[in-house]
Design a protein around this motif. Structure first.
Motif, PDB file in Angstrom:
ATOM      1  N   TYR B  33       0.837  -1.195   0.000  1.00 35.57           N
ATOM      2  CA  TYR B  33       0.000   0.000   0.000  1.00 35.57           C
ATOM      3  C   TYR B  33       0.879   1.255   0.000  1.00 35.57           C
ATOM      4  O   TYR B  33       1.941   1.270   0.628  1.00 35.57           O
ATOM      5  CB  TYR B  33      -0.871   0.058   1.254  1.00 35.57           C
ATOM      6  N   TYR B  48      -3.074   0.435  -3.898  1.00 31.77           N
ATOM      7  CA  TYR B  48      -2.576  -0.790  -3.316  1.00 31.77           C
ATOM      8  C   TYR B  48      -2.503  -1.907  -4.335  1.00 31.77           C
ATOM      9  O   TYR B  48      -3.272  -1.963  -5.287  1.00 31.77           O
ATOM     10  CB  TYR B  48      -3.321  -1.205  -2.043  1.00 31.77           C
ATOM     11  N   ALA B  98      -4.453  -9.336   1.555  1.00 29.86           N
ATOM     12  CA  ALA B  98      -5.366  -8.203   1.609  1.00 29.86           C
ATOM     13  C   ALA B  98      -6.790  -8.710   1.790  1.00 29.86           C
ATOM     14  O   ALA B  98      -7.186  -9.689   1.175  1.00 29.86           O
ATOM     15  CB  ALA B  98      -5.260  -7.378   0.342  1.00 29.86           C
ATOM     16  N   GLY B  99      -7.554  -8.059   2.616  1.00 28.38           N
ATOM     17  CA  GLY B  99      -8.980  -8.307   2.696  1.00 28.38           C
ATOM     18  C   GLY B  99      -9.386  -9.497   3.542  1.00 28.38           C
ATOM     19  O   GLY B  99     -10.502  -9.952   3.461  1.00 28.38           O
ATOM     20  N   LEU B 100      -8.506  -9.976   4.377  1.00 31.30           N
ATOM     21  CA  LEU B 100      -8.879 -11.110   5.225  1.00 31.30           C
ATOM     22  C   LEU B 100      -8.863 -10.695   6.687  1.00 31.30           C
ATOM     23  O   LEU B 100      -8.265  -9.705   7.062  1.00 31.30           O
ATOM     24  CB  LEU B 100      -7.915 -12.280   5.026  1.00 31.30           C
ATOM     25  N   ASP B 101      -9.503 -11.495   7.512  1.00 29.21           N
ATOM     26  CA  ASP B 101      -9.470 -11.223   8.952  1.00 29.21           C
ATOM     27  C   ASP B 101      -8.036 -11.197   9.470  1.00 29.21           C
ATOM     28  O   ASP B 101      -7.154 -11.854   8.940  1.00 29.21           O
ATOM     29  CB  ASP B 101     -10.227 -12.328   9.681  1.00 29.21           C
ATOM     30  N   GLN B 102      -7.875 -10.467  10.537  1.00 28.46           N
ATOM     31  CA  GLN B 102      -6.598 -10.425  11.263  1.00 28.46           C
ATOM     32  C   GLN B 102      -5.465  -9.790  10.465  1.00 28.46           C
ATOM     33  O   GLN B 102      -4.321  -9.832  10.871  1.00 28.46           O
ATOM     34  CB  GLN B 102      -6.153 -11.846  11.689  1.00 28.46           C
ATOM     35  N   GLU B 103      -5.765  -9.221   9.311  1.00 28.45           N
ATOM     36  CA  GLU B 103      -4.692  -8.596   8.537  1.00 28.45           C
ATOM     37  C   GLU B 103      -4.135  -7.375   9.259  1.00 28.45           C
ATOM     38  O   GLU B 103      -4.873  -6.567   9.816  1.00 28.45           O
ATOM     39  CB  GLU B 103      -5.250  -8.169   7.193  1.00 28.45           C
ATOM     40  N   THR B 104      -2.838  -7.256   9.262  1.00 32.19           N
ATOM     41  CA  THR B 104      -2.186  -6.078   9.827  1.00 32.19           C
ATOM     42  C   THR B 104      -1.267  -5.489   8.774  1.00 32.19           C
ATOM     43  O   THR B 104      -0.526  -6.210   8.121  1.00 32.19           O
ATOM     44  CB  THR B 104      -1.357  -6.446  11.072  1.00 32.19           C
ATOM     45  N   GLN B 105      -1.333  -4.189   8.618  1.00 28.16           N
ATOM     46  CA  GLN B 105      -0.426  -3.498   7.713  1.00 28.16           C
ATOM     47  C   GLN B 105       0.789  -3.007   8.501  1.00 28.16           C
ATOM     48  O   GLN B 105       0.632  -2.383   9.552  1.00 28.16           O
ATOM     49  CB  GLN B 105      -1.131  -2.324   7.035  1.00 28.16           C
ATOM     50  N   PHE B 107       4.095  -0.620   8.450  1.00 28.50           N
ATOM     51  CA  PHE B 107       4.483   0.603   7.758  1.00 28.50           C
ATOM     52  C   PHE B 107       5.991   0.803   7.749  1.00 28.50           C
ATOM     53  O   PHE B 107       6.692   0.470   8.713  1.00 28.50           O
ATOM     54  CB  PHE B 107       3.822   1.819   8.415  1.00 28.50           C
ATOM     55  N   GLY B 108       6.474   1.414   6.667  1.00 27.32           N
ATOM     56  CA  GLY B 108       7.845   1.865   6.600  1.00 27.32           C
ATOM     57  C   GLY B 108       7.981   3.232   7.249  1.00 27.32           C
ATOM     58  O   GLY B 108       6.991   3.839   7.659  1.00 27.32           O
TER      59      GLY B 108
END
Lengths: 113, 116
Positions: B33, B48, B98-105, B107-108
């Motif tokens: 993203y 994204y 992308a788009g699933l439960d428990q997803e965490t992004q 970051f840089g």
């Protein structure tokens, strides 16, 4: 469309005092909710997230947040502030099945001795 | 392990010049993203990528902005004919899917762009 409102661009507390950072959201579907923290010159770090399990979510560094559907809120709290908590905090929402995050404008937490 | 890295960390350019910003996601993360953070504002979604699917470009503010990603690795955000309002911190994030439960992004640290 989803949106996030963070009340107060700056919040000042004394060391040892309760921290309360407010976040209200709007979403057309049940949301996922996140709190991120950003220290100076660093990227965002995830504090905690709500994904439809327990409504009280515990995160790192002693922070927690409670999802209240009736109030469309996800306020962040910590019982006792520490100097190292001084940073900018962002609340974010995403809709299930859709990946991008919508962020609030952020709240700068200032902690005084 | 290594986190998301971005380069350059700072970029100063003159109005009208083109700039390229680079993002190296966490190894194995299929979703990537780009967000923009202007002074006093929250983060704005730009684009994204998810695996080999067509990217979601719905957040790009104008046709001066474009991004590419090679497979599931490096991404480049290009801003052509930069304007002063493009000055911001550009943040990249990656996640396992992308788009699933428990997803965490994750970051840089961002690239701070200043257009004079």
């Amino acid at each position: 469309a989803q949106s996030v409102t963070q009340l107060g661009s700056h919040v000042s507390v004394s060391e040892g005092a309760l921290v309360l950072l407010r976040c209200n959201y709007s979403s057309s579907v049940p949301p996922y909710l996140f709190w991120y923290v950003q220290y100076p010159n660093q990227g965002l770090q995830l504090l905690l997230k709500y994904t439809s399990a327990a409504t009280l979510v515990k995160g790192i560094n002693g922070f927690e947040a409670e999802f209240k559907k009736s109030e469309t809120s996800f306020h962040l709290t910590k019982p006792s502030a520490h100097m190292s908590d001084a940073a900018e905090y962002f609340c974010a929402v995403s809709e299930k099945g859709y990946s991008t995050l919508t962020f609030g404008k952020g709240t700068m937490l200032l902690v005084s001795p | 392990g290594a986190g998301v890295s971005q380069s350059p960390s700072n970029k100063v350019t003159e109005k009208g010049k083109d700039v390229e910003l680079r993002c190296d996601p966490i190894s194995g993360h299929t979703a990537l993203y780009w967000y923009r953070q202007r002074l006093g504002q929250g983060l704005e979604f730009l684009i994204y990528f998810q695996g080999n699917s067509a990217p979601d470009k719905s957040g790009l503010p104008s046709d001066r902005f474009s991004a590419e990603r090679t497979g599931e690795s490096v991404s480049t955000l290009t801003i052509q004919r930069t304007q002063q309002e493009d000055s911001a911190v550009y943040l990249c994030a990656s996640s396992l899917v992308a788009g699933l439960d428990q997803e965490t992004q994750y970051f840089g640290p961002g690239t701070r762009l200043l257009v004079l």
